[in-house]
Design a protein around this motif. Sequence first.
Motif, short mmCIF file in Angstrom:
data_model
loop_
_atom_site.label_atom_id
_atom_site.label_comp_id
_atom_site.label_asym_id
_atom_site.label_seq_id
_atom_site.Cartn_x
_atom_site.Cartn_y
_atom_site.Cartn_z
N ALA A 99 1.21 -3.33 7.08
CA ALA A 99 0.30 -4.03 6.04
C ALA A 99 -0.16 -5.30 6.36
N THR A 100 -1.53 -5.88 6.08
CA THR A 100 -1.98 -7.15 6.34
C THR A 100 -1.03 -7.94 5.34
N ARG A 103 -0.41 -9.69 -0.87
CA ARG A 103 0.19 -9.17 -2.08
C ARG A 103 -0.21 -7.34 -1.83
N HIS A 104 0.74 -6.61 -2.08
CA HIS A 104 0.50 -5.24 -2.20
C HIS A 104 1.58 -4.80 -3.31
N ARG A 105 1.02 -3.47 -3.54
CA ARG A 105 1.72 -2.63 -4.71
C ARG A 105 2.59 -1.57 -3.91
N VAL A 106 3.89 -1.16 -4.32
CA VAL A 106 4.53 0.00 -4.01
C VAL A 106 4.99 0.29 -5.23
N LEU A 111 5.12 -6.03 -3.20
CA LEU A 111 5.31 -6.19 -1.86
C LEU A 111 4.28 -7.32 -1.37
N TYR A 112 5.34 -8.33 -0.78
CA TYR A 112 4.53 -9.57 -0.33
C TYR A 112 4.75 -9.50 1.20
N ALA A 193 8.17 0.94 1.47
CA ALA A 193 7.93 -0.34 2.16
C ALA A 193 7.88 -0.34 3.48
N ARG A 196 5.31 0.74 5.75
CA ARG A 196 4.28 -0.01 5.53
C ARG A 196 4.61 -1.52 6.16
#
Length: 308
Positions: A99-100, A103-106, A111-112, A193, A196
Motif C-alpha cells: 500500500a502507498t 491513510r487506508h481503510r481496513v 491503516l496508516y 493489513a 497490504r
Amino acid sequence: MPTLSGNLARGPVLPARISTPSDRRIRQKRTTRVWRGTGSATHHRIWKDDGDGDRYMNSSRFIAAALALVAALQSAAPAAREFGGALSARPVVHTETPATPGRHRVGSAVLYVPQATAADEPAPFLLLLHGAGGKGEDIFRTFKAQADKRGIILLAPNSSGRTWDVALTMGNRWTPPTFGRDVKRIDALLREAFVRVNVDPRRVAVAGFSDGASTALSLGTHNVELFSATLAFSAGGIVPQWNDVPSRVFFAHGTKDPILPIAIARDSLAPALRASGFAVTFEAFDGGHELPGPVLDLAMEWWLRTAQ
C-alpha cells in the motif's frame, strides 16, 4: 513493591491527551473488578470512582469475596479457556507492491502507512487499541506524529461495543475476564493489513490506552509469537491466560490517575508478569488518566530500541 525504572515527574507536562468524557462516564457508572496476577495466582480488587477518588472494600468484605473467588476460579477456569485469545494472523512475504503511504481503510479500522517507510524495506507495525467510549480514529491521531517520525505502520480498529469485550468481562464479580468476539475481528483485520503492507515480523507490537491497555496486555502476553512487545498506558486489568514464553512489556501510568489508580498496574499487573518471566519496564509520570507526549515518545524509543 517493584522498583520503578524511571520517573517523568519533572514539572508539568502538556499531554497529547486521549482521555475522553465518555471514557470517564463509563468508568464512573460501573464498579470495576480488576483481575490481577500475583505469581501464578489471580485475585481482584474492587473499586469505584465516585468523582472524589477510589473506594476500596473493607477488609472483612474483601476476605469474604476472596474466598468466594477462589471457588469461582476453580469452577470457571475451564469455561474461561473456551474463549481463545490466540491470533493466527502473521506478516507475509510481499511479492506485490504494498500500500502507498497515507491513510487506508481496513474494515472499520484505520491503516496508516507513513511517508518515512520504504516500499522495499519491512517496517515496524503497531496495533492500537483505544479507550472506552473512543474510536480507532482517536488513538490513531495520538500516535500519528510518532508514526511519521519513526516510520511505523499503524492499525487502529474500533471495538465492537462501547469498549473492548475483554474490559466488559472485567466487571463480572465471580468469574475471571475472558476473550470474546473482538479477538476474531482483530485477527481478521490484522490478516488483511499484513497482506497490504510490508511488515518487519521482529517489530510487531500492540499498544493500548485504558480499557485498550487492558486488552493489549491480554492479547500481547497471550500472543508472544506475533507481538514482540506490549505497551500498556493506564492499564487496569488482564486476562490471566498469558503465554508460557514471555516477551517484553512497557507500562506507563499517571501517579494521580482517578479512573484506574496506578497501584493496580504498579503493584499487581507488573509484578505478576515480571514473576512469570516477562521483561517489564514501568514508567510513572506526574499526571492523571492520560497519555502525555513525552511519555509516548519514551515508549516508542523503548520499543524500537529493544526490538533491534
